[in-house]
Design an enzyme around this catalytic site. Structure first.
Site, PDB file in Angstrom:
ATOM      1  N   SER A 104     -26.076 -54.312  11.204  1.00 20.43           N
ATOM      2  CA  SER A 104     -27.035 -55.103  11.570  1.00 20.43           C
ATOM      3  C   SER A 104     -26.886 -56.632  11.064  1.00 20.43           C
ATOM      4  O   SER A 104     -26.841 -56.678   9.965  1.00 20.43           O
ATOM      5  CB  SER A 104     -28.315 -54.501  11.430  1.00 20.43           C
ATOM      6  OG  SER A 104     -29.320 -55.393  11.819  1.00 20.43           O
ATOM      7  N   GLY A 105     -26.950 -57.445  11.768  1.00 22.30           N
ATOM      8  CA  GLY A 105     -26.803 -59.036  11.339  1.00 22.30           C
ATOM      9  C   GLY A 105     -25.313 -59.404  11.473  1.00 22.30           C
ATOM     10  O   GLY A 105     -25.017 -60.633  11.116  1.00 22.30           O
ATOM     11  N   THR A 109     -25.052 -59.190  18.977  1.00 23.34           N
ATOM     12  CA  THR A 109     -25.772 -59.700  20.256  1.00 23.34           C
ATOM     13  C   THR A 109     -25.383 -60.923  20.752  1.00 23.34           C
ATOM     14  O   THR A 109     -25.163 -61.239  21.887  1.00 23.34           O
ATOM     15  CB  THR A 109     -27.337 -59.747  19.851  1.00 23.34           C
ATOM     16  OG1 THR A 109     -27.731 -58.220  19.546  1.00 23.34           O
ATOM     17  CG2 THR A 109     -28.170 -60.219  21.061  1.00 23.34           C
ATOM     18  N   ASN A 156     -31.406 -59.883   9.777  1.00 20.14           N
ATOM     19  CA  ASN A 156     -30.980 -60.296  11.062  1.00 20.14           C
ATOM     20  C   ASN A 156     -32.310 -61.031  11.699  1.00 20.14           C
ATOM     21  O   ASN A 156     -33.259 -60.320  11.891  1.00 20.14           O
ATOM     22  CB  ASN A 156     -30.507 -59.314  12.026  1.00 20.14           C
ATOM     23  CG  ASN A 156     -29.633 -59.975  13.079  1.00 20.14           C
ATOM     24  OD1 ASN A 156     -29.933 -61.173  13.416  1.00 20.14           O
ATOM     25  ND2 ASN A 156     -29.273 -59.129  14.073  1.00 20.14           N
ATOM     26  N   SER A 159     -32.423 -59.196  15.866  1.00 19.83           N
ATOM     27  CA  SER A 159     -31.865 -57.893  15.617  1.00 19.83           C
ATOM     28  C   SER A 159     -32.091 -57.026  16.846  1.00 19.83           C
ATOM     29  O   SER A 159     -33.336 -57.127  17.342  1.00 19.83           O
ATOM     30  CB  SER A 159     -32.030 -57.373  14.345  1.00 19.83           C
ATOM     31  OG  SER A 159     -31.681 -55.946  14.386  1.00 19.83           O
ATOM     32  N   SER A 160     -31.163 -56.510  17.475  1.00 23.28           N
ATOM     33  CA  SER A 160     -31.437 -55.695  18.584  1.00 23.28           C
ATOM     34  C   SER A 160     -32.171 -54.311  18.214  1.00 23.28           C
ATOM     35  O   SER A 160     -31.487 -53.639  17.282  1.00 23.28           O
ATOM     36  CB  SER A 160     -29.980 -55.265  19.390  1.00 23.28           C
ATOM     37  OG  SER A 160     -29.539 -56.451  19.976  1.00 23.28           O
ATOM     38  N   GLY A 387     -26.223 -51.976  14.809  1.00 20.97           N
ATOM     39  CA  GLY A 387     -25.272 -51.485  13.884  1.00 20.97           C
ATOM     40  C   GLY A 387     -25.595 -50.363  12.870  1.00 20.97           C
ATOM     41  O   GLY A 387     -26.674 -50.271  12.761  1.00 20.97           O
ATOM     42  N   GLU A 389     -27.072 -49.059   9.524  1.00 23.07           N
ATOM     43  CA  GLU A 389     -28.344 -49.736   8.923  1.00 23.07           C
ATOM     44  C   GLU A 389     -28.561 -48.829   7.626  1.00 23.07           C
ATOM     45  O   GLU A 389     -28.728 -47.697   7.474  1.00 23.07           O
ATOM     46  CB  GLU A 389     -29.636 -49.732   9.552  1.00 23.07           C
ATOM     47  CG  GLU A 389     -29.672 -50.595  10.731  1.00 23.07           C
ATOM     48  CD  GLU A 389     -30.999 -50.914  11.712  1.00 23.07           C
ATOM     49  OE1 GLU A 389     -31.187 -51.651  12.364  1.00 23.07           O
ATOM     50  OE2 GLU A 389     -31.875 -49.984  11.444  1.00 23.07           O
TER      51      GLU A 389
END
Length: 1010
Positions: A104-105, A109, A156, A159-160, A387, A389
């Site tokens: 994540s981050g 995306t 992020n 973040s998705s 991603g 985490e």
């Protein structure tokens, strides 16, 4: 060829490292990041480092630089891998996919958005409207899905919080024709609770900060996110997105995609309902629970199209079906009411998100596709999924997310590492085995039947009695105690980083993650009281009703126990992996350089950990030891056989392998290839690019050759058809000509016996080819008919006929009445009926004059009124013979007053009226002006035409000289003794007979008015 990077930026491909070690890998990655080069290749894999800043490397010039180029021609870029996937799909008609992975981050995306932007830019060069519409919807869908599926986290800003896999369908031209979006595990728990410093989904803040005051009033909301329980945690957080601008962009995107105004209003009503639900509070007395304040309930009912009493009842009571069809209502405790409210809010948002995805899919799906008509339909898949985490507190959502990443890592291992080595062994290629970590053991830990964590969770959820999260953890400890990748405080009592009866730890490929088991069972069961489903299904809002089809079930209807959330997620991830495995994969491996979101900070330990668990070093080793390209001999030969004289168009060698060897030998690539049992392996892309260049140069020549052959065949076919057409046309034209002749012959067969000699017979319409012949034939018939009529005229009438014909030709239709319809007597003075008083005397005179002058014929005689140069007019007799014109005095026995030879006559002038004016022009310019007088035969007889015709016929036939005739409309011009005169004609009341009068230098002929 585009300019490549210099050595000061490091190695653009990790395969080019001098030694494959972690130190050199990290040194090269850090150097490129510090020099602003965020992309690096590992063969066809792109390693992307999040720059945490906007870079000007995605514009039109960058798109043009990478369009249609090979990977190694340009510096590393997302566009390079996107173009490679597109070319593979278009050239080989093979489905491809781009897998974007990382924690994540790390920038997944944004990477997916740039890839979509590139694909949209390079397709549909002809700007077809339907293709542009599909592209716009695909691009705008990103904006909508980000608003409703992304949120700010501590790691992020965008973040998705869901997984997204998008299939883009292409036609045989390589233009997008549609697509399909799959979404995975929306983090709906974020709707009701966020960690400190994080926000709820973007859509809530965009609604509150971007809507107008009127919209806020209609939704019963305030603009302050801090006013609502579900959004107050992130009310003070700032992101790089301006919520107000983003709200306008989302509204515009929804309209472009095709959402109606009613649907858009329903979407934001649902968001407002969720916010209002979060602010509901419950109070209890000793007997029941009540909602604090009924105004919010009324607002919720208004927004959802339901009744306030139904909303309140669903929040406070639960309807339960007892045995025997009995239905009872069970009141909630305060805790159960809060739990139901939050579950309802989460379900509302989850259903809304799923409905939006489904609505987008309905717009972009490929419609009316027929493979026979439209050609093969190929696909490029783009996977942008959450991603790996590791948070301070990791719950059920992080467990599912990390399991998904394990599956994707397993796929990467399968396709990039293990399958690569297995294929070399299978094909008999010399190969040095590369050691790598296979995470199958971790995947089995999670999903193995009966012993995996998911199975243990499902057993606990399906168990009878009160099963708590702690009981479930005990079951996991019992069954997984010996597993090398599982741990808990009970198994390791000395590890104080975990809590007793709460935490367990999994050693993932990306690192150790400690999970809190609290809430696992509730989230896995995903309970939602049936009362809420029925409430929404009975809504007056058709959009809301459509989201809750399961609400139509009756209370007593028995339904199958639904699958748990973990099982549903596992099934969807397994289906996703199967879908990706059947496509040719391209990878973007995203790396997060630091946790501070700094564009300059590169944390070595943080990045090294990501490089290790992403398996990038093993990827480099496999790539260095392997081959960049492999293809079955038959397919390789089919594509490149035109580049070798021994294989084009068809080879005569013993096998396809020998033919491939001939191609390779001719191009001098022997040292860069290896021959397997069924495939050719090419080590470097440059060799393949050389073949592609030569093939691209030959294709136009081959196309021209094929076009020449085909055009020749078409020309021959066309020529044969033209010959046949002309033959048919010739036969038909000949038939038409003959048919015309036959028809003319039939119609004119009896014209000789007709009274009018065929004048009344209608001629048939001739073919175009006979138009000129037809006109000649008609003229010939007329001449023949005239000859037949002339032959029937008695010889005594021929002189009259010739004179009338001469008069007709001379007057040319300019004089209306000239005596055509009467018999012409000619010698009127000798005619007893016309001149009874003078006929006998004139006959004697004529006989004497003939003897004296010896003329042959009397052409015309009659009385006239003559004017002389002295402007006096008298009655005279006129005698015209074939030699002279005589002026006679009738009262003196026709004494000759003047004799004028015909030789000096040059012409005549008459008027276009009914008067009898005649001017005889002479060569001596001493013209004769007279007006013919009518005799006793007819008082209105016109004799001008008779005189004119007789003279013209005589001059033309006998003297062989033309006689000029002039028909005047206004005045007649003449000369008397060389002096010019003019004569006009007028009528005068009371005038007894025609007479001349002097007028100026000329004359006027006065006629009676009647």
């Amino acid at each position: 060829m585009a300019e490549l990077e210099g050595l000061e930026y490091g190695k653009s491909d990790f395969v080019l490292l001098d030694e494959v070690t972690m130190e050199q890998f990290m040194e090269n990655l850090k150097l490129r990041f510090q020099r602003g080069r965020i992309y690096t290749f590992i063969g066809e894999v792109v390693v992307s480092v999040n720059p945490y800043q906007t870079l000007d490397i995605y514009g039109k010039s960058a798109i043009d630089a990478y369009r249609g180029r090979e990977l190694y021609e340009n510096p590393p870029h997302l566009f390079a891998v996107a173009d490679a996937a597109y070319k593979a799909m278009k050239r080989r008609a093979k489905d491809t996919c781009i897998v974007i992975s990382g924690e994540s981050g790390a920038g997944k995306t944004e990477a997916s958005k740039y890839i979509m932007q590139y694909i949209a830019a390079i397709t549909n060069p002809s700007q077809r409207a339907e293709v542009e519409s599909v592209k716009n919807v695909l691009l705008k869908s990103n904006c909508v899905l980000e608003a409703f599926g992304n949120a700010k986290t501590n790691r992020n800003d965008n973040s998705s919080r869901f997984g997204k896999y998008m299939d883009i369908n292409f036609n045989f031209n390589g233009d997008p024709t549609g697509g399909h979006i799959n979404n995975y595990l929306l983090e709906k728990s974020r709707v009701v609770k966020q960690q400190g410093g994080e926000r709820n989904f973007h859509s809530f803040y965009q609604l509150l900060r971007g809507s107008s005051e009127d919209s806020m009033r209609s939704l019963h909301l305030q603009n302050d996110p801090g006013h609502y329980a579900y959004t107050k945690e992130g009310a003070g957080s700032t992101t790089f997105n301006d919520d107000r601008c983003s709200h306008k962009a989302v509204l515009s995107a929804l309209k472009v995609i095709g959402f109606s105004e009613e649907e858009i209003n329903s979407i934001y009503k649902i968001l407002a309902t969720i916010l209002l639900l979060g602010n509901l509070r419950f109070e209890s007395d000793s007997e029941s629970v009540q909602v604090v304040g009924q105004e919010a309930v009324q607002h919720i009912a208004l927004l959802t199209g339901t009744r306030p009493e139904s909303v309140g009842k669903s929040l406070l009571y639960r309807t339960v079906a007892a045995g025997g069809g009995e239905v009872i209502e069970k009141g909630h405790t305060q805790q159960e009411a809060c739990f139901g409210r939050d579950a309802f809010s989460k379900a509302l948002y989850e259903r809304l998100f799923g409905w939006i995805v489904g609505r987008i899919n309905a717009v972009i799906e490929v419609k009316d596709y027929n493979p026979a008509l439209h050609g093969k339909n190929t696909v490029i898949g783009v996977l942008d999924i959450y991603g790996f985490e590791i948070f301070d507190s990791n719950s059920f959502e992080q467990f599912c997310i990390n399991y998904c990443n394990e599956k994707l890592q397993q796929l990467f291992i399968e396709l990039i590492l293990r399958q690569e080595q297995d294929e070399y062994q299978r094909e008999g290629i010399a190969w040095q085995h590369i050691e790598y970590f296979n995470n199958q053991i971790i995947v089995d830990l999670v999903e193995q039947p009966h012993r995996g964590i998911l199975s243990i969770l499902d057993e606990a959820c399906l168990g009878v009695g009160k099963v708590t999260d702690t009981v479930c953890l005990e079951s996991m400890n019992t069954k997984l105690a010996q597993h090398p990748h599982y741990n808990s405080r009970k198994i390791s009592p000395t590890d104080k980083t975990m809590e007793f009866q709460r935490d367990f730890r999994i050693r993932h490929y990306a690192g150790d993650v400690t999970y809190s088991v609290e809430g696992f069972l509730d989230k896995n069961k995903d309970p939602l009281f049936q009362d809420f489903k029925r409430l929404m299904y009975n809504s007056d809002d058709p959009v809301l009703k459509d989201m809750w089809p399961d609400g139509q079930l009756g209370i007593t209807e028995v339904t199958k126990r639904p699958l748990t959330a973990a099982t549903l997620f596992k099934n969807s991830i397994v289906a996703l992996v199967d879908k990706l495995a059947c496509k040719e994969p391209y990878y973007v491996r995203c790396v997060k350089p630091n946790d501070m979101k700094s564009p300059v900070l590169f944390e070595d330990a943080r990045c090294q950990h990501q490089v290790a668990y992403l398996g990038l070093l093993e990827n480099v080793r496999v790539r260095r030891a392997g081959f960049a390209y492999r293809q079955p001999y038959a397919r390789f030969l089919q594509r490149y056989k035109m580049t070798c004289e021994y294989t084009w168009p068809n080879h005569l060698l013993g096998s396809d392998r020998e033919a491939v060897e001939a191609v390779v030998t001719q191009h001098g690539f022997q040292e860069d290839v290896a021959y397997g049992h069924t495939k050719l392996f090419v080590r470097t892309p440059r060799s393949l690019f050389t073949l592609e260049q030569e093939r691209a140069a030959l294709i136009p020549i081959l196309v021209l050759f094929l076009q020449k052959v085909w055009r020749g065949a078409l020309a021959r076919i066309r020529c044969q058809r033209m010959v046949a057409i002309y033959a048919i046309m010739g036969c038909y034209r000949r038939y038409k000509l003959k048919a015309h002749f036959w028809e003319v012959e039939r119609r004119f067969a009896s014209v000789r016996t007709m009274a009018d000699y065929g004048k009344s017979v209608e001629w048939p319409t001739p073919p175009r080819a006979l138009l000129q012949f037809h006109s000649i034939t008609v003229q010939l018939h007329r001449r023949w008919r005239a000859r037949q009529m002339v032959n029937n005229i008695p010889p005594s009438d021929m002189a009259e006929v010739r004179a009338k014909a001469a008069a007709l030709g001379a007057l040319m239709g300019e004089r209306r009445d000239w005596g055509l319809g009467r018999a012409w007597e000619g010698d009127y003075l000798a005619n007893v009926r016309d001149s009874p008083q003078y006929s006998a005397a004139f006959q004697r005179f004529s006989k004497e004059l003939r003897a004296k002058e010896r003329f042959g014929l009397v052409l015309f005689t009659g009385f006239c009124r003559k004017a002389n140069r002295f402007s006096r007019s008298t009655d005279r007799g006129l005698l015209v013979t074939d030699k002279h014109v005589y002026k006679l005095e009738a009262k003196k026995h026709f004494k000759v007053l003047k004799k004028m030879p015909l030789d000096i006559m040059t012409g005549l002038s008459v008027t276009s009226g009914a008067d009898q004016l005649v001017v005889l022009h002479t060569a001596s310019q001493d013209d004769v002006l007279l007006c013919l007088q009518r005799g006793e035969l007819a008082s209105n007889q016109d004799r001008v035409g008779e005189l004119l015709g007789t003279l013209v016929d005589h001059f033309t036939r006998v003297r062989k000289t033309p006689l000029s005739v002039k028909v005047c409309c206004s005045s007649v011009q003449l000369h008397m003794r060389g002096k010019p005169k003019s004569v006009t004609v007028e009528t005068k009341a009371g005038q007894a007979s025609a007479d001349f009068r002097k007028r100026g230098d000329g004359f006027v002929l006065l006629l009676p008015s009647d």
